[in-house]
Motif scaffolding. Structure first.
Motif, mmCIF file in Angstrom:
data_model
loop_
_atom_site.group_PDB
_atom_site.id
_atom_site.type_symbol
_atom_site.label_atom_id
_atom_site.label_comp_id
_atom_site.label_asym_id
_atom_site.label_seq_id
_atom_site.Cartn_x
_atom_site.Cartn_y
_atom_site.Cartn_z
ATOM 1 N N LYS A 99 -1.417 -7.928 -23.734
ATOM 2 C CA LYS A 99 -1.457 -6.346 -24.723
ATOM 3 C C LYS A 99 -0.302 -5.250 -24.160
ATOM 4 N N ASP A 100 -0.177 -5.625 -23.845
ATOM 5 C CA ASP A 100 0.666 -4.266 -22.630
ATOM 6 C C ASP A 100 2.095 -4.420 -22.914
ATOM 7 N N VAL A 101 2.123 -5.473 -23.882
ATOM 8 C CA VAL A 101 3.449 -6.001 -23.292
ATOM 9 C C VAL A 101 4.464 -7.041 -24.711
ATOM 10 N N CYS A 102 5.751 -6.580 -25.648
ATOM 11 C CA CYS A 102 5.807 -7.022 -27.226
ATOM 12 C C CYS A 102 5.844 -8.450 -26.338
ATOM 13 N N SER A 103 5.605 -9.088 -27.508
ATOM 14 C CA SER A 103 5.674 -10.500 -27.133
ATOM 15 C C SER A 103 7.825 -10.987 -28.308
ATOM 16 N N PHE A 104 7.892 -10.152 -28.886
ATOM 17 C CA PHE A 104 8.966 -10.516 -29.849
ATOM 18 C C PHE A 104 10.035 -9.847 -28.763
ATOM 19 N N CYS A 105 10.085 -9.082 -28.305
ATOM 20 C CA CYS A 105 11.333 -8.256 -27.246
ATOM 21 C C CYS A 105 11.122 -8.207 -25.515
ATOM 22 N N GLY A 106 9.835 -8.195 -25.498
ATOM 23 C CA GLY A 106 9.208 -7.879 -23.720
ATOM 24 C C GLY A 106 9.021 -6.304 -23.550
ATOM 25 N N ALA A 107 9.382 -5.260 -24.356
ATOM 26 C CA ALA A 107 9.132 -4.279 -24.212
ATOM 27 C C ALA A 107 7.936 -3.676 -23.760
ATOM 28 N N HIS A 108 7.290 -2.787 -23.167
ATOM 29 C CA HIS A 108 6.064 -2.439 -22.769
ATOM 30 C C HIS A 108 5.758 -1.421 -23.607
ATOM 31 N N LEU A 109 3.887 -1.643 -23.385
ATOM 32 C CA LEU A 109 3.764 -0.959 -24.336
ATOM 33 C C LEU A 109 2.563 -0.507 -23.946
ATOM 34 N N GLY A 120 10.549 -2.979 -33.300
ATOM 35 C CA GLY A 120 10.124 -2.088 -34.168
ATOM 36 C C GLY A 120 8.898 -3.310 -35.009
ATOM 37 N N SER A 121 8.335 -4.337 -34.468
ATOM 38 C CA SER A 121 7.517 -5.610 -34.858
ATOM 39 C C SER A 121 6.730 -5.391 -34.614
ATOM 40 N N PRO A 122 5.957 -5.956 -35.502
ATOM 41 C CA PRO A 122 4.026 -5.194 -36.243
ATOM 42 C C PRO A 122 3.624 -6.262 -35.353
ATOM 43 N N ASN A 135 3.586 -15.784 -37.272
ATOM 44 C CA ASN A 135 4.129 -15.752 -35.385
ATOM 45 C C ASN A 135 4.628 -14.497 -34.839
ATOM 46 N N GLU A 136 3.968 -14.479 -33.809
ATOM 47 C CA GLU A 136 3.424 -14.336 -32.951
ATOM 48 C C GLU A 136 5.465 -13.327 -31.775
ATOM 49 N N PHE A 137 6.327 -14.349 -32.452
ATOM 50 C CA PHE A 137 7.069 -14.309 -31.665
ATOM 51 C C PHE A 137 8.288 -14.158 -32.680
ATOM 52 N N SER A 138 9.676 -13.302 -31.607
ATOM 53 C CA SER A 138 11.084 -13.577 -33.019
ATOM 54 C C SER A 138 11.971 -14.210 -33.209
ATOM 55 N N PHE A 139 10.981 -16.220 -33.032
ATOM 56 C CA PHE A 139 12.026 -17.415 -33.312
ATOM 57 C C PHE A 139 10.116 -17.854 -34.008
ATOM 58 N N CYS A 140 10.510 -18.677 -35.956
ATOM 59 C CA CYS A 140 9.192 -19.291 -36.219
ATOM 60 C C CYS A 140 9.122 -20.418 -35.414
ATOM 61 N N GLU A 150 17.408 -8.493 -33.822
ATOM 62 C CA GLU A 150 17.339 -9.332 -32.473
ATOM 63 C C GLU A 150 17.945 -11.103 -31.670
ATOM 64 N N ALA A 151 16.777 -11.144 -31.937
ATOM 65 C CA ALA A 151 16.785 -12.713 -32.340
ATOM 66 C C ALA A 151 18.093 -12.847 -34.017
#
Length: 314
Positions: A99-109, A120-122, A135-140, A150-151
């Motif tokens: 819950k503390d890391v973005c699954s798309f880019c790895g940024a801290h949340l 900016g990913s939901p 999907n929870e990641f940057s690629f399907c 970014e992808a």
């Protein structure tokens, strides 16, 4: 007399001192096992021993303070399955668990954002515009479509990589071989030869009707081959593919998101592949199904007739 007494005392000291030292060494050897046993008891009572380096940590520690390796297990918040504390994905219920890391880019949340402040990913995921998979990641995870900016940029950068360009050329050749129809018997070869002769005869007669006395009929080279020849060519192409995929393998990296994104961007389309992770050395349909892609991994060629078991196939 005084000299004799002095000599006797020195002689006695030289005799007694080695005996005392020997007794001290014996006592030390006897005390050492007791001290080690007491130390072990203290460690078991007050701390957690790292299985990798032997260092003693706090009882509630999840990672070793000495070597950084995980020394405890955590529970998946969705299904309760046991997971490593540095995993961000549960391979049992197929959910992203951090819950503390973005699954798309790895940024801290901080844990409350609806959208990642970095990319900016939901937080709830992105629906693939191609196959409509959530999907929870940057690629399907199903069709491999790039879902974030970014992808998409990573795919464009990789397309300029000479290794990736060579990879795509070999993939095209391999795909043609996969779809090729080999000769099933000698009768197929004879039938094709007879069809070619019939074609040449018809085209010659048509040309003569148009006034061409000695028409030149272009020959058609058959691309069909026997099953053995086809299999040999497929094996050769698969080896070439494997060599390039090894060069494009994902190295170990601190960010699971970055590892997934690079692996998915480097995946060629047109050939059946599987992802072999360095975490459990298991076959996954993609790094999206691996709990710890940050340990690295690579794509391997399965082929259309492979019966290899893919771990995260449902």
């Amino acid at each position: 007399m005084m000299n004799d007494d002095k000599f006797d005392n020195q002689s006695t000291q030289r005799t007694v001192r080695p005996q005392e030292m020997q007794r001290e060494r014996v006592l030390e050897r006897e005390e050492q096992p007791m001290q080690m046993q007491q130390l072990r008891m203290q460690q078991q009572a007050g701390g957690k021993t790292c299985p990798f380096c032997g260092a003693v940590n706090d009882p509630e520690a999840m990672f070793c303070a000495q070597c950084g390796q995980p020394i405890s297990k955590a529970a998946c918040p969705f299904c309760g399955a046991e997971v490593d504390p540095d995993s961000d994905y549960c391979e049992t219920c197929h959910h992203y668990i951090r819950k503390d890391v973005c699954s798309f880019c790895g940024a801290h949340l901080s844990g409350n954002e609806a959208y990642c402040p970095e990319c900016g990913s939901p937080r709830g995921g992105v629906v693939c515009p191609t196959c409509h998979t959530l999907n929870e990641f940057s690629f399907c995870k199903r069709c491999g479509t790039a879902l974030t900016e970014e992808a998409k940029m990573m795919v464009k950068e990789l397309q300029l990589n000479p290794d990736y360009q060579d990879l795509m050329e070999i993939v095209k050749d391999y795909a043609k071989l996969e779809n090729a129809l080999p000769y099933s018997s000698e009768r197929d070869i004879v039938r094709e030869q007879m069809n070619n002769k019939l074609r040449e005869r018809v085209l010659t007669l048509l040309a003569k009707d148009e006034g061409v006395e000695n028409p030149v009929i272009p020959k058609i080279e058959s691309k069909r081959m026997t099953k053995e020849e086809l299999e040999e060519q497929k094996v050769a192409k698969a080896r070439m593919l494997s060599a390039i995929l090894d060069r494009l393998a994902v190295p170990a990296t601190p960010s699971p998101a970055k590892a997934r994104n690079y692996a998915m961007a480097s995946k060629p389309v047109g050939v059946r592949l599987a992802w072999v992770c360095n975490f459990k050395h298991a076959l996954h349909s993609s790094p999206c199904g691996c709990a710890k892609p940050q340990l690295g991994g690579k794509w391997v060629v399965l082929g259309s007739n492979s019966n290899a078991e893919i771990k995260d196939d449902k």
